[in-house]
Design a protein around this motif. Structure first.
Motif, PDB file in Angstrom:
ATOM      1  N   PRO A  34       0.834  -1.212   0.000  1.00 59.46           N
ATOM      2  CA  PRO A  34       0.000   0.000   0.000  1.00 59.46           C
ATOM      3  C   PRO A  34       0.867   1.259   0.000  1.00 59.46           C
ATOM      4  CG  PRO A  34       0.110  -0.884   2.213  1.00 59.46           C
ATOM      5  CD  PRO A  34       0.859  -1.842   1.322  1.00 59.46           C
ATOM      6  N   ILE A  35       0.199   2.381  -0.221  1.00 66.17           N
ATOM      7  CA  ILE A  35       0.857   3.695  -0.156  1.00 66.17           C
ATOM      8  C   ILE A  35       0.528   4.292   1.203  1.00 66.17           C
ATOM      9  CG2 ILE A  35       0.974   6.013  -1.134  1.00 66.17           C
ATOM     10  CD1 ILE A  35       0.102   4.764  -3.823  1.00 66.17           C
ATOM     11  N   ASN A  36       1.562   4.699   1.918  1.00 63.90           N
ATOM     12  CA  ASN A  36       1.436   5.316   3.245  1.00 63.90           C
ATOM     13  C   ASN A  36       1.798   6.792   3.151  1.00 63.90           C
ATOM     14  OD1 ASN A  36       1.390   2.890   5.323  1.00 63.90           O
ATOM     15  ND2 ASN A  36       2.794   2.364   3.676  1.00 63.90           N
ATOM     16  N   GLY A  37       1.107   7.621   3.912  1.00 57.47           N
ATOM     17  CA  GLY A  37       1.455   9.029   3.980  1.00 57.47           C
ATOM     18  C   GLY A  37       1.212   9.566   5.371  1.00 57.47           C
ATOM     19  N   LEU A  38       2.050  10.500   5.778  1.00 59.50           N
ATOM     20  CA  LEU A  38       1.849  11.175   7.059  1.00 59.50           C
ATOM     21  C   LEU A  38       2.304  12.615   6.926  1.00 59.50           C
ATOM     22  CD1 LEU A  38       4.797  11.556   8.650  1.00 59.50           C
ATOM     23  CD2 LEU A  38       4.486   9.119   9.002  1.00 59.50           C
ATOM     24  N   ARG A  39       1.675  13.483   7.730  1.00 54.78           N
ATOM     25  CA  ARG A  39       1.991  14.910   7.630  1.00 54.78           C
ATOM     26  C   ARG A  39       2.471  15.475   8.952  1.00 54.78           C
ATOM     27  NH1 ARG A  39      -1.622  19.770   4.912  1.00 54.78           N
ATOM     28  NH2 ARG A  39       0.148  21.185   4.631  1.00 54.78           N
ATOM     29  N   HIS A  40       3.722  15.920   8.917  1.00 59.18           N
ATOM     30  CA  HIS A  40       4.325  16.681  10.008  1.00 59.18           C
ATOM     31  C   HIS A  40       4.132  18.174   9.701  1.00 59.18           C
ATOM     32  CE1 HIS A  40       6.447  13.480  12.101  1.00 59.18           C
ATOM     33  NE2 HIS A  40       6.927  13.024  10.960  1.00 59.18           N
ATOM     34  N   PRO A  41       4.459  19.056  10.635  1.00 60.97           N
ATOM     35  CA  PRO A  41       4.474  20.491  10.309  1.00 60.97           C
ATOM     36  C   PRO A  41       5.549  20.788   9.258  1.00 60.97           C
ATOM     37  CG  PRO A  41       4.517  20.167  12.687  1.00 60.97           C
ATOM     38  CD  PRO A  41       4.735  18.817  12.063  1.00 60.97           C
ATOM     39  N   GLU A  42       5.360  21.866   8.500  1.00 66.86           N
ATOM     40  CA  GLU A  42       6.401  22.315   7.569  1.00 66.86           C
ATOM     41  C   GLU A  42       7.687  22.558   8.340  1.00 66.86           C
ATOM     42  OE1 GLU A  42       5.307  25.836   5.427  1.00 66.86           O
ATOM     43  OE2 GLU A  42       3.649  24.835   4.399  1.00 66.86           O
ATOM     44  N   HIS A  43       8.821  22.264   7.691  1.00 67.00           N
ATOM     45  CA  HIS A  43      10.119  22.542   8.309  1.00 67.00           C
ATOM     46  C   HIS A  43      11.158  22.675   7.214  1.00 67.00           C
ATOM     47  CE1 HIS A  43      11.269  18.264   7.823  1.00 67.00           C
ATOM     48  NE2 HIS A  43       9.976  18.093   7.995  1.00 67.00           N
ATOM     49  N   GLY A  44      11.958  23.721   7.293  1.00 69.84           N
ATOM     50  CA  GLY A  44      12.978  23.952   6.268  1.00 69.84           C
ATOM     51  C   GLY A  44      12.341  24.044   4.891  1.00 69.84           C
ATOM     52  N   THR A  45      12.817  23.213   3.969  1.00 71.18           N
ATOM     53  CA  THR A  45      12.276  23.201   2.609  1.00 71.18           C
ATOM     54  C   THR A  45      11.227  22.109   2.410  1.00 71.18           C
ATOM     55  OG1 THR A  45      14.031  21.716   1.843  1.00 71.18           O
ATOM     56  CG2 THR A  45      14.430  24.102   1.643  1.00 71.18           C
ATOM     57  N   MET A  46      10.811  21.467   3.498  1.00 70.75           N
ATOM     58  CA  MET A  46       9.855  20.355   3.420  1.00 70.75           C
ATOM     59  C   MET A  46       8.457  20.823   3.821  1.00 70.75           C
ATOM     60  SD  MET A  46      11.896  18.069   2.346  1.00 70.75           S
ATOM     61  CE  MET A  46      10.889  16.606   2.428  1.00 70.75           C
ATOM     62  N   ASN A  47       7.428  20.374   3.060  1.00 69.46           N
ATOM     63  CA  ASN A  47       6.063  20.790   3.361  1.00 69.46           C
ATOM     64  C   ASN A  47       5.405  19.929   4.437  1.00 69.46           C
ATOM     65  OD1 ASN A  47       4.995  18.466   2.147  1.00 69.46           O
ATOM     66  ND2 ASN A  47       4.663  19.500   0.199  1.00 69.46           N
ATOM     67  N   GLY A  48       6.106  18.921   4.917  1.00 69.05           N
ATOM     68  CA  GLY A  48       5.595  18.110   6.014  1.00 69.05           C
ATOM     69  C   GLY A  48       5.081  16.740   5.616  1.00 69.05           C
ATOM     70  N   TRP A  49       4.770  16.526   4.335  1.00 68.67           N
ATOM     71  CA  TRP A  49       4.286  15.221   3.890  1.00 68.67           C
ATOM     72  C   TRP A  49       5.440  14.276   3.626  1.00 68.67           C
ATOM     73  CZ3 TRP A  49      -0.110  12.946   4.440  1.00 68.67           C
ATOM     74  CH2 TRP A  49      -1.277  13.691   4.506  1.00 68.67           C
ATOM     75  N   TYR A  50       5.276  13.044   4.114  1.00 73.52           N
ATOM     76  CA  TYR A  50       6.222  11.958   3.869  1.00 73.52           C
ATOM     77  C   TYR A  50       5.400  10.775   3.376  1.00 73.52           C
ATOM     78  CZ  TYR A  50       9.631  14.860   6.050  1.00 73.52           C
ATOM     79  OH  TYR A  50      10.468  15.919   6.305  1.00 73.52           O
ATOM     80  N   ILE A  51       5.756  10.259   2.203  1.00 73.54           N
ATOM     81  CA  ILE A  51       4.969   9.232   1.542  1.00 73.54           C
ATOM     82  C   ILE A  51       5.896   8.093   1.125  1.00 73.54           C
ATOM     83  CG2 ILE A  51       3.482   8.762  -0.441  1.00 73.54           C
ATOM     84  CD1 ILE A  51       2.637  11.760  -0.240  1.00 73.54           C
ATOM     85  N   TRP A  52       5.442   6.846   1.354  1.00 70.34           N
ATOM     86  CA  TRP A  52       6.253   5.691   1.003  1.00 70.34           C
ATOM     87  C   TRP A  52       5.366   4.493   0.712  1.00 70.34           C
ATOM     88  CZ3 TRP A  52       5.082   7.224   5.835  1.00 70.34           C
ATOM     89  CH2 TRP A  52       4.673   6.268   6.752  1.00 70.34           C
ATOM     90  N   CYS A  53       5.947   3.492   0.106  1.00 71.59           N
ATOM     91  CA  CYS A  53       5.279   2.220  -0.161  1.00 71.59           C
ATOM     92  C   CYS A  53       6.055   1.104   0.520  1.00 71.59           C
ATOM     93  CB  CYS A  53       5.236   1.935  -1.663  1.00 71.59           C
ATOM     94  SG  CYS A  53       4.201   3.059  -2.572  1.00 71.59           S
ATOM     95  N   GLY A  54       5.342   0.035   0.822  1.00 72.38           N
ATOM     96  CA  GLY A  54       6.011  -1.118   1.418  1.00 72.38           C
ATOM     97  C   GLY A  54       6.489  -0.849   2.826  1.00 72.38           C
ATOM     98  N   GLU A  55       7.600  -1.448   3.164  1.00 72.83           N
ATOM     99  CA  GLU A  55       8.152  -1.355   4.517  1.00 72.83           C
ATOM    100  C   GLU A  55       8.780   0.006   4.783  1.00 72.83           C
ATOM    101  OE1 GLU A  55       7.972  -3.665   7.005  1.00 72.83           O
ATOM    102  OE2 GLU A  55       6.638  -4.731   5.619  1.00 72.83           O
TER     103      GLU A  55
END
Length: 103
Positions: free
Chosen positions: A28-49
């Motif tokens: 499956p596709i997993n996603g989670l959202r942290h607060p914005e930080h530096g140049t990152m908008n906070g979303w982290y998305i991955w598949c598998g392990e």
């Protein structure tokens, strides 16, 4: 999507990067959202392990992600603290995780 899961509407800053796992071809596709930080908008998305390796996530622009995985778009305005788990067969799970609000 926000109304469906009781989230505030919080669109991403498209000038910032999303953290993406190296291989987005699996499910499956997993996603989670942290607060914005530096140049990152906070979303982290991955598949598998998931891996906590320092090089697991690579920064990419939203346009690149949406070219290969357009089904993710409808989740990206969920507020900080939300997570999702989806697959291409229609499975969908979205929930709030208070721990994600603190990096």
């Amino acid at each position: 999507m926000c109304a469906k899961y009781g989230s505030n509407f919080n669109p991403i800053n498209i000038k910032l990067f999303i953290g993406i796992g190296a291989d987005m071809e699996y499910e499956p596709i997993n996603g989670l959202r942290h607060p914005e930080h530096g140049t990152m908008n906070g979303w982290y998305i991955w598949c598998g392990e998931f891996s906590d390796s320092d090089d697991f996530f690579k920064p990419i622009h939203i346009e690149c992600l949406l070219e290969s995985n357009p089904e993710i778009l409808k989740y990206l305005s969920l507020d900080v603290g939300f997570r999702f788990l989806i697959d291409k067969k229609g499975y969908e799970d979205v929930w709030f995780d208070e721990k994600l609000k603190n990096i």
